[in-house]
Motif scaffolding. Structure first.
Motif, PDB file in Angstrom:
ATOM      1  N   THR A 167       0.792  -1.240   0.000  1.00 39.99           N
ATOM      2  CA  THR A 167       0.000   0.000   0.000  1.00 39.99           C
ATOM      3  C   THR A 167       0.824   1.291   0.000  1.00 39.99           C
ATOM      4  O   THR A 167       0.525   2.208  -0.743  1.00 39.99           O
ATOM      5  N   ASP A 168       1.861   1.366   0.826  1.00 43.54           N
ATOM      6  CA  ASP A 168       2.597   2.631   0.918  1.00 43.54           C
ATOM      7  C   ASP A 168       4.092   2.394   1.104  1.00 43.54           C
ATOM      8  O   ASP A 168       4.517   1.313   1.503  1.00 43.54           O
ATOM      9  N   SER A 190       5.409   1.276   4.615  1.00 49.07           N
ATOM     10  CA  SER A 190       5.211  -0.145   4.911  1.00 49.07           C
ATOM     11  C   SER A 190       6.224  -1.005   4.162  1.00 49.07           C
ATOM     12  O   SER A 190       6.739  -1.988   4.699  1.00 49.07           O
ATOM     13  N   ARG A 229      -5.931   3.407   1.349  1.00 48.01           N
ATOM     14  CA  ARG A 229      -5.930   2.494   2.503  1.00 48.01           C
ATOM     15  C   ARG A 229      -7.350   2.347   3.048  1.00 48.01           C
ATOM     16  O   ARG A 229      -7.573   2.384   4.246  1.00 48.01           O
ATOM     17  N   THR A 262      -5.862  -4.139   0.857  1.00 46.11           N
ATOM     18  CA  THR A 262      -6.001  -2.950   0.003  1.00 46.11           C
ATOM     19  C   THR A 262      -4.908  -2.866  -1.061  1.00 46.11           C
ATOM     20  O   THR A 262      -5.010  -2.048  -1.977  1.00 46.11           O
TER      21      THR A 262
END
Length: 386
Positions: free
Chosen positions: A8-9, A12, A62, A94
């Protein structure tokens, strides 16, 4: 071989997948899709420009907003068409849903669920997560789970695809999270830096969000502080999340920022140094896959107090290395947490026993197991391909 990792990002990725990506890049061309956002704000673990590693930054929401996820799915599909990887490995619900939405037939898709939404929600949210995650199960070639409860559910639905990590989740760097590296003088210096005197230190690591039990942390501490003034310090490592509430009232938010017995460190790459001066790790989260922060705390030999929920109960054993609190209601949870912390602070022999028990299994917490397991899986896939 071309491998595409989707998460997701960027924060992370840097926190959970950096070591794996770097190791894979030694013999493969590795691409990473993630959003620009840096939810876990720590410095980069590596200089990624030195490796065969290419980042593709797109917006991955998210949330379970289907419209937003489909928009990101289109962008992910365009990147997949352009780089044409042999294997796509996506993480988090997600991240997985938009990745498999436009699945290409000639590419293998793996997905790792770091905590199923359908297994940790209720009502409309449970229905939404169930639809999204069941769709993902259908589209994926392999489904990876990191805790027993999620694995049991997916195995009952798709036995052939379900695989549980043999590692302790994604693990942690046990060379870094090593309490023996901190002597008494080091601890005194860290406490002096934080202007903490010789009090019982309760530490929480993570986002300040309600579903991670942040409100329970704050309220149980206030209860302790009111009953035993000048005895406890609350050390907060992390920060607020723009899309999730803390669970505190406006006045409690003000008190949080003004309370001199609450020390807010913020996000840091030196979590281990703050755990080194802690007496207990408090993480009463209801929605976890297998929390890395608990793994780090146990690796440092800290007694852990958490809720008796999936993921948490995979690594914390009641009356062995900490306490599992059966969640009934917020008020009762706060009282139970209050009692457990009070008991450990008054019975140092029990806290010491929990610490020793945590350290007995210390090697199991290593991220090396996660990396080794995955390198083997990727190599087996490569051998079968060729």
């Amino acid at each position: 071989m071309k491998i595409l990792l989707v998460i997701t990002d960027y924060g992370s990725f840097n926190n959970f997948l950096a070591e794996l990506a770097v190791n894979l890049s030694h013999e493969n061309e590795v691409h990473v899709i993630c959003s620009e956002s840096n939810i876990i704000k720590i410095v980069d673990k590596f200089d990624y420009t030195k490796y065969d590693l290419t980042f593709h930054k797109i917006d991955i929401p998210r949330s379970t907003s289907i419209i937003k996820l489909i928009k990101s799915a289109s962008k992910i599909n365009q990147i997949i068409k352009r780089i044409n990887p042999k294997l796509v490995y996506a993480h988090f619900t997600t991240g997985i849903f938009p990745t498999v939405f436009f699945k290409k037939r000639d590419i293998i898709y793996w997905g790792a669920f770091h905590g199923l939404g359908m297994n940790a929600s209720s009502g409309v949210r449970k229905m939404m997560f169930s639809i999204v995650e069941l769709f993902c199960f259908w589209r994926l070639d392999k489904i990876f789970l990191i805790n027993n409860k999620d694995f049991s559910l997916v195995k009952s639905l798709s036995k052939r695809k379900a695989i549980k990590y043999t590692s302790c989740g994604v693990g942690c760097d046990i060379e870094k999270f090593d309490s023996s590296k901190f002597g008494e003088l080091d601890k005194v210096a860290i406490k002096k830096e934080l202007k903490i005197d010789d009090r019982f230190v309760i530490t929480y690591t993570g986002r300040f969000v309600e579903f991670k039990g942040f409100d329970l942390v704050y309220k149980s501490f206030i209860k302790l502080n009111n009953e035993f003034p000048n005895k406890y310090i609350l050390l907060l490592i992390g920060g607020k999340d723009s899309i999730h509430p803390t669970g505190l009232t406006e006045q409690e938010e003000v008190n949080l920022s003004e309370n001199k017995d609450i020390v807010q460190v913020g996000y840091t790459s030196e979590v281990e140094k703050y755990l080194a001066i802690s007496n207990v790790f408090l993480f009463p989260s209801k929605k976890e896959g297998l929390p890395v922060c608990i793994v780090e705390a146990l690796a440092m030999g800290l007694p852990v107090i958490t809720l008796d929920e999936r993921g948490n109960s995979d690594i914390v054993k009641n009356d062995f290395n900490g306490y599992l609190v059966k969640s009934i209601s917020k008020s009762e949870d706060i009282t139970k947490i209050f009692e457990k912390i009070k008991y450990l602070s008054q019975h140092s022999n029990v806290a010491q026993l929990f610490s020793e028990n945590s350290l007995r299994n210390r090697s199991l917490y290593s991220r090396d197991f996660f990396i080794t397991e995955h390198i083997k899986l990727f190599n087996e896939f490569k051998d079968n391909e060729f």
